[in-house]
Design a protein around this motif. Structure first.
Motif, PDB file in Angstrom:
ATOM      1  N   PRO A 147      21.893   1.416   5.639  1.00 55.63           N
ATOM      2  CA  PRO A 147      22.616   2.175   6.665  1.00 55.63           C
ATOM      3  C   PRO A 147      23.446   3.283   6.013  1.00 55.63           C
ATOM      4  O   PRO A 147      23.831   3.164   4.857  1.00 55.63           O
ATOM      5  CB  PRO A 147      23.546   1.117   7.295  1.00 55.63           C
ATOM      6  N   ARG A 188      15.405  -0.435  13.799  1.00 55.83           N
ATOM      7  CA  ARG A 188      16.169  -1.117  12.751  1.00 55.83           C
ATOM      8  C   ARG A 188      15.776  -0.631  11.361  1.00 55.83           C
ATOM      9  O   ARG A 188      16.609  -0.576  10.459  1.00 55.83           O
ATOM     10  CB  ARG A 188      15.974  -2.627  12.864  1.00 55.83           C
ATOM     11  N   PHE A 217      23.782  -0.232  20.443  1.00 52.65           N
ATOM     12  CA  PHE A 217      23.011  -1.471  20.564  1.00 52.65           C
ATOM     13  C   PHE A 217      22.757  -1.846  22.023  1.00 52.65           C
ATOM     14  O   PHE A 217      23.572  -1.561  22.903  1.00 52.65           O
ATOM     15  CB  PHE A 217      23.752  -2.621  19.878  1.00 52.65           C
ATOM     16  N   ALA A 263      24.178   6.546  13.404  1.00 52.44           N
ATOM     17  CA  ALA A 263      24.984   5.549  14.111  1.00 52.44           C
ATOM     18  C   ALA A 263      24.110   4.920  15.183  1.00 52.44           C
ATOM     19  O   ALA A 263      23.298   5.598  15.802  1.00 52.44           O
ATOM     20  CB  ALA A 263      26.223   6.171  14.723  1.00 52.44           C
ATOM     21  N   VAL A 264      24.298   3.613  15.374  1.00 56.57           N
ATOM     22  CA  VAL A 264      23.440   2.870  16.284  1.00 56.57           C
ATOM     23  C   VAL A 264      24.213   2.514  17.560  1.00 56.57           C
ATOM     24  O   VAL A 264      25.378   2.123  17.506  1.00 56.57           O
ATOM     25  CB  VAL A 264      22.932   1.560  15.628  1.00 56.57           C
ATOM     26  N   GLY A 285      18.222   1.333   8.713  1.00 54.98           N
ATOM     27  CA  GLY A 285      18.456   0.744   7.394  1.00 54.98           C
ATOM     28  C   GLY A 285      18.891  -0.707   7.472  1.00 54.98           C
ATOM     29  O   GLY A 285      19.365  -1.268   6.493  1.00 54.98           O
ATOM     30  N   LEU A 286      18.743  -1.317   8.649  1.00 55.57           N
ATOM     31  CA  LEU A 286      19.144  -2.719   8.810  1.00 55.57           C
ATOM     32  C   LEU A 286      18.044  -3.676   8.381  1.00 55.57           C
ATOM     33  O   LEU A 286      18.313  -4.791   7.949  1.00 55.57           O
ATOM     34  CB  LEU A 286      19.526  -3.002  10.271  1.00 55.57           C
ATOM     35  N   THR A 287      16.792  -3.239   8.545  1.00 57.42           N
ATOM     36  CA  THR A 287      15.645  -4.051   8.144  1.00 57.42           C
ATOM     37  C   THR A 287      14.808  -3.218   7.178  1.00 57.42           C
ATOM     38  O   THR A 287      14.483  -2.083   7.501  1.00 57.42           O
ATOM     39  CB  THR A 287      14.781  -4.402   9.379  1.00 57.42           C
TER      40      THR A 287
END
Lengths: 288, 276
Positions: free
Chosen positions: A85, A62, A93, A90-91, A66-68
């Motif tokens: 992000p 994460r 999940f 690209a993630v 760039g999410l956390t």
């Protein structure tokens, strides 16, 4: 592209720290998820991160996504620090993360729509990715009409649709049954062989990690995980053309990682005051 | 209207169970209709006989009510009254939708607003609207304004509560997904994830609130006697024209059921992904 970017690793993690704080019974509680993680991932490399559950693998992904935000330390991509992000990543999940109110096609188109790509082009590109994962016939369905394996294929197609340089995969096959998982691991390797992306692959499955990776980063047990060791996997590719599990390099890498994980577990179990030496193996693998 | 749909479901189930494929067979459906019709005929017959033996003022016969309905529909005040009532309902319900959705989103998504405004809205929800009607009319006037406020308060809560629940429970992982693919603004997240995820809840809220809106409309009009179905009812009531009173009441449940059905259809259409 000629000078500095050649000798700079694609993804550089520099001393990543991350604490989680929460309130319990009015008191501030805190736990350290990452205690200074540093390693590099080369361009076009398939790099896995493995470690005991709760060691902060997902947190690490994460942070790279760039999410956390990290508490301290840096994530450099192509030599440039990132905090948000971006289109370069690209993630995929673990729980697929598909929008239930959108069709399969619209789910795959989603990131393209965000990037303001004209609709006809977005549709064409999304269909192309659905072909790649073998789901072109299911474009008009809704995600909940598909099996778990198919849903994750949609998740993969969506991540590939934006043609990112980096694919971040968070235990992507963790929620999929064993047979389907084996099929999808091979599919992923084929897709990766064609598209040559840089992959950061989080898993708790030892065999999966050895099967798909160029290098495996073993994190120590939490709290405050650090990189324990980086194990290279010198298995020739393509790996679907022979019996990988019988190859000496496979056995060697697997044994090495298993011993590292076992150290962790032993430390943890005895540290917790339980019977020393009695350890449980991470799920999805059998004793070496 | 809610009572009607539950009754339908309860009556419908045994008939459906008889066919092995689960769907109601043609003959089963037909016989169900026949049974319902028989109940209606029976009730009307008993009513007619009872009415014939009592004072017309106390219990007008169904036939007298039907005649009265015919009279007010074609020679009387029903059509303008219904038009006026519908206008009131449309304005009130429209405002309730805007208000309910907005407040539902704000309180459902932002904790600060939830903890500060939430208790007061709950207190208002716990207060019977009818007790507030005289006060509302004094505050907002005896014209259209006061009546609209009554309809808004009556139909606001199901919309608000459903929107609130839908937004609050919007799956956080989908918000993450959207963020990871570059949705950076709060507005974008609301538009692309939070509101679409809450839409089934919001639509159910609309369906539940329309019936309450019709009740609010009738209450406001009965209090005010300034046009609309409600004032028609009061007008006939004070003249002791009982059959006309019943004839004027009859359009209300019909209106409620029809509007609920329409919203139910809209819900199924927009919300197909949930049931498929």
């Amino acid at each position: 592209m000629i000078d500095s970017s050649l000798d700079v690793a694609k993804i550089q993690l520099r001393d990543i720290h991350k604490d989680f704080t929460w309130k319990s019974k009015g008191r501030q509680q805190s736990t350290r998820a990452l205690g200074g993680v540093s390693f590099d991932i080369q361009a076009n490399e398939f790099c896995s991160v493995i470690g005991p559950s709760g060691c902060g693998k997902t947190t690490l992904l994460r942070v790279v996504a760039g999410l956390t935000p990290a508490d301290s330390g840096q994530v450099l991509i192509g030599g440039r620090e990132i905090r948000e992000p971006g289109d370069d990543r690209a993630v995929v999940f673990q729980q697929f993360g598909l929008f239930p109110w959108k069709t399969v096609l619209d789910n795959v188109k989603f990131p393209l729509t965000i990037q303001h790509i004209p609709d006809h082009e977005a549709t064409a590109r999304a269909m192309e990715q659905l072909e790649t994962v073998g789901l072109a016939d299911f474009a008009g369905r809704h995600p909940q009409q598909l099996s778990g394996g198919m849903q994750q294929r949609v998740g993969l197609a969506r991540a590939l649709a934006v043609n990112p340089e980096i694919l971040l995969m968070d235990e992507p096959f963790g929620a999929i049954d064993a047979q389907t998982r084996t099929v999808m691991q091979e599919e992923l390797m084929r897709i990766w062989a064609q598209s040559k992306k840089t992959v950061l692959f989080i898993t708790h499955d030892l065999d999966e990690a050895v099967l798909v990776s160029d290098r495996i980063v073993v994190l120590s047990a939490g709290p405050g995980s650090v990189v324990q060791e980086i194990v290279p996997v010198d298995l020739p590719r393509p790996r679907w053309e022979y019996d990988v599990r019988a190859h000496p390099a496979y056995i060697e890498a697997r044994a090495r990682i298993w011993s590292l994980l076992k150290q962790n577990l032993t430390v943890r179990v005895s540290g917790a005051g339980s019977v020393p030496g009695r350890s449980t193996e991470p799920s999805g693998s059998s004793a070496p | 209207m809610t009572a009607d749909s539950t009754t339908t479901a309860r009556l419908g189930r045994p008939a459906a169970r008889r066919t092995p494929n689960g769907s109601m067979g043609h003959s089963a459906r037909l016989s169900l209709r026949v049974k319902r019709l028989l109940v209606l005929v029976g009730v009307l017959a008993v009513w007619q006989i009872a009415g014939m033996f009592s004072l017309p003022l106390l219990l007008p016969t169904p036939w007298a009510v039907a005649t009265a309905l015919y009279d007010i529909t074609f020679h009387g005040d029903l059509v303008p009254a219904l038009t006026s009532s519908m206008k009131l309902l449309a304005i009130g319900f429209g405002i309730a939708i805007v208000l309910g959705c907005t407040l539902g989103i704000v309180l459902g998504r932002y904790r600060l607003f939830d903890v500060t405004f939430g208790p007061y809205l709950n207190a208002l929800y716990a207060t019977p609207e009818i007790a507030l009607v005289p006060l509302i009319l004094v505050w907002f006037g005896f014209g259209l304004g006061g009546r609209v406020v009554v309809v808004v308060i009556a139909s606001f809560f199901p919309i608000f509560i459903n929107t609130y629940a839908g937004v609050r429970d919007a799956p956080g992982n989908l918000v993450e997904v959207a963020r990871s693919f570059g949705v950076a603004t709060e507005r974008g997240l609301l538009r692309r994830v939070v509101v679409p995820a809450a839409l089934p809840f919001i639509l159910a809220g609309l369906r539940l609130s329309i019936g309450r809106g019709v009740v609010g409309m009738a209450v406001a009009e009965v209090y005010l006697r300034l046009g609309g179905i409600g004032s028609l009812i009061v007008q006939y009531g004070s003249a002791f024209k009982t059959n006309y009173v019943l004839a004027a009441i009859l359009p209300l449940p019909v209106l409620s059921i029809v509007l609920t059905k329409i919203l139910g259809m809209v819900e199924r259409r927009l919300d197909g992904w949930r049931t498929t």
